[in-house]
Motif scaffolding. Structure first.
Motif, short mmCIF file in Angstrom:
data_model
loop_
_atom_site.label_atom_id
_atom_site.label_comp_id
_atom_site.label_asym_id
_atom_site.label_seq_id
_atom_site.Cartn_x
_atom_site.Cartn_y
_atom_site.Cartn_z
N HIS A 107 -77.35 -9.86 -45.70
CA HIS A 107 -77.63 -9.81 -44.26
C HIS A 107 -79.12 -8.03 -43.92
N PRO A 108 -80.21 -8.51 -43.56
CA PRO A 108 -81.64 -7.58 -43.67
C PRO A 108 -81.08 -6.31 -42.88
N ARG A 109 -80.09 -6.29 -42.04
CA ARG A 109 -79.69 -5.32 -41.22
C ARG A 109 -78.23 -4.79 -41.17
N ALA A 110 -77.69 -5.15 -41.57
CA ALA A 110 -76.04 -4.37 -41.93
C ALA A 110 -75.51 -4.41 -42.45
N THR A 111 -74.38 -3.37 -42.76
CA THR A 111 -73.61 -3.51 -44.76
C THR A 111 -72.69 -3.67 -43.86
N GLU A 112 -71.29 -4.91 -44.64
CA GLU A 112 -70.64 -5.81 -44.40
C GLU A 112 -69.58 -4.98 -44.98
N ILE A 113 -68.28 -4.82 -44.15
CA ILE A 113 -66.89 -4.68 -44.29
C ILE A 113 -65.70 -6.15 -45.06
N PHE A 114 -65.54 -6.31 -45.85
CA PHE A 114 -64.98 -7.66 -46.18
C PHE A 114 -63.26 -7.49 -46.04
N THR A 115 -62.63 -8.49 -45.71
CA THR A 115 -60.72 -7.88 -45.82
C THR A 115 -60.89 -9.48 -45.41
N VAL A 116 -59.46 -9.80 -46.66
CA VAL A 116 -59.03 -11.27 -46.47
C VAL A 116 -57.86 -11.25 -46.33
N LEU A 117 -57.44 -12.01 -45.43
CA LEU A 117 -55.84 -12.01 -44.41
C LEU A 117 -55.18 -13.13 -45.29
N GLU A 118 -56.33 -14.79 -45.66
CA GLU A 118 -55.36 -15.27 -46.93
C GLU A 118 -56.02 -15.51 -47.08
N GLY A 119 -55.00 -15.85 -48.36
CA GLY A 119 -56.02 -17.09 -49.95
C GLY A 119 -56.36 -15.39 -50.84
N VAL A 164 -59.18 -17.34 -45.59
CA VAL A 164 -59.72 -16.84 -43.81
C VAL A 164 -59.68 -15.09 -44.07
N ALA A 165 -60.80 -14.60 -43.75
CA ALA A 165 -60.99 -13.26 -44.06
C ALA A 165 -62.10 -12.78 -42.74
N ILE A 166 -61.53 -11.88 -42.26
CA ILE A 166 -62.30 -10.87 -41.31
C ILE A 166 -63.68 -9.98 -42.13
N ALA A 167 -65.29 -10.21 -41.56
CA ALA A 167 -65.88 -9.40 -41.41
C ALA A 167 -66.42 -8.51 -40.51
N ALA A 168 -67.06 -6.95 -41.15
CA ALA A 168 -67.67 -6.48 -40.46
C ALA A 168 -68.41 -5.99 -40.60
N LEU A 169 -69.71 -5.77 -39.51
CA LEU A 169 -71.02 -5.91 -40.21
C LEU A 169 -71.41 -4.16 -38.79
#
Length: 213
Positions: A107-119, A164-169
């Protein structure tokens, strides 16, 4: 002293550019993306803004992972949620089938914080040249992992259940450069002579890879 005299105006202009960007975000409460036909303004008329401009529905719906990679990203960027415009954040739902991957990308314009919901999944990112260090970790439900801005990263489901995961950028429009697609699927294509030397492969292998993208 001459060098200092040269640097001071450059520094002043750099700071002015930073402050100008920051100040623009404080001039009004929001700047909802202006749809086509709403006029020439970059922002929708505040009098016409409504609650739905700040709403996105659908992240409870699983993404379709019946594709070669076995993954699907459902973005919630400013293009999907007009109220995000100018706020500098976005998010996405990531679905990965058993043993599927979210291929190496950046992602050239963002840091990503990745949260695992399932799996359970393996994640990793690679630092820039010349070290090219590979940071890798197996994540479980509830784990959070950060991918620094611009660095190539990936996710791989290593379990027998869907992930299933949620990524915030940290951008309303983070961009995504999928490495294989970009290198082997560019339009017009990159000359095979370049790719042969870059990847140390013969022309037949390069042609094969380009045909896949």
């Amino acid at each position: 002293m001459a060098n200092l005299s040269f640097l001071l105006p450059v520094l002043a202009l750099s700071l002015l550019a930073v402050f100008a960007v920051d100040a623009a975000t404080t001039l009004q409460d929001f700047c909802v993306t202006n749809p086509i036909g709403q006029g020439n303004s970059l922002c929708k008329d505040p009098k016409l803004v409504e609650a739905n401009d700040f709403l996105f529905s659908g992240l409870h719906i699983a993404g379709n992972t019946t594709n070669p990679a076995g993954s699907r990203v459902t973005p919630v960027f400013a293009s999907q949620l007009p109220g995000l415009n100018t706020l500098g954040i976005s998010m996405a739902r990531v679905d990965i089938a058993p043993w599927g991957v979210n291929p190496p990308h950046s992602h050239p314009r963002a840091t990503e914080i990745f949260t695992v919901l399932e799996g359970t999944l393996e994640v990793g990112f690679i630092t820039s040249n010349p070290e090219n260090r590979h940071f890798k970790k197996v994540l479980q439900k509830g784990d959070v992992f950060v991918f620094p801005i611009g660095l190539i990263h990936y996710q791989r489901n290593i379990g027998n259940c869907n992930v299933v995961a949620i990524a915030a950028l940290s951008s309303q429009n983070p961009g995504a450069i999928t490495i294989g697609n970009a290198v082997f699927g560019a339009t017009p294509e990159i000359a095979s002579e370049v790719l042969i030397k870059a990847f140390k492969l013969d022309k037949n292998a390069i042609n094969y890879l380009q045909s896949k993208f």
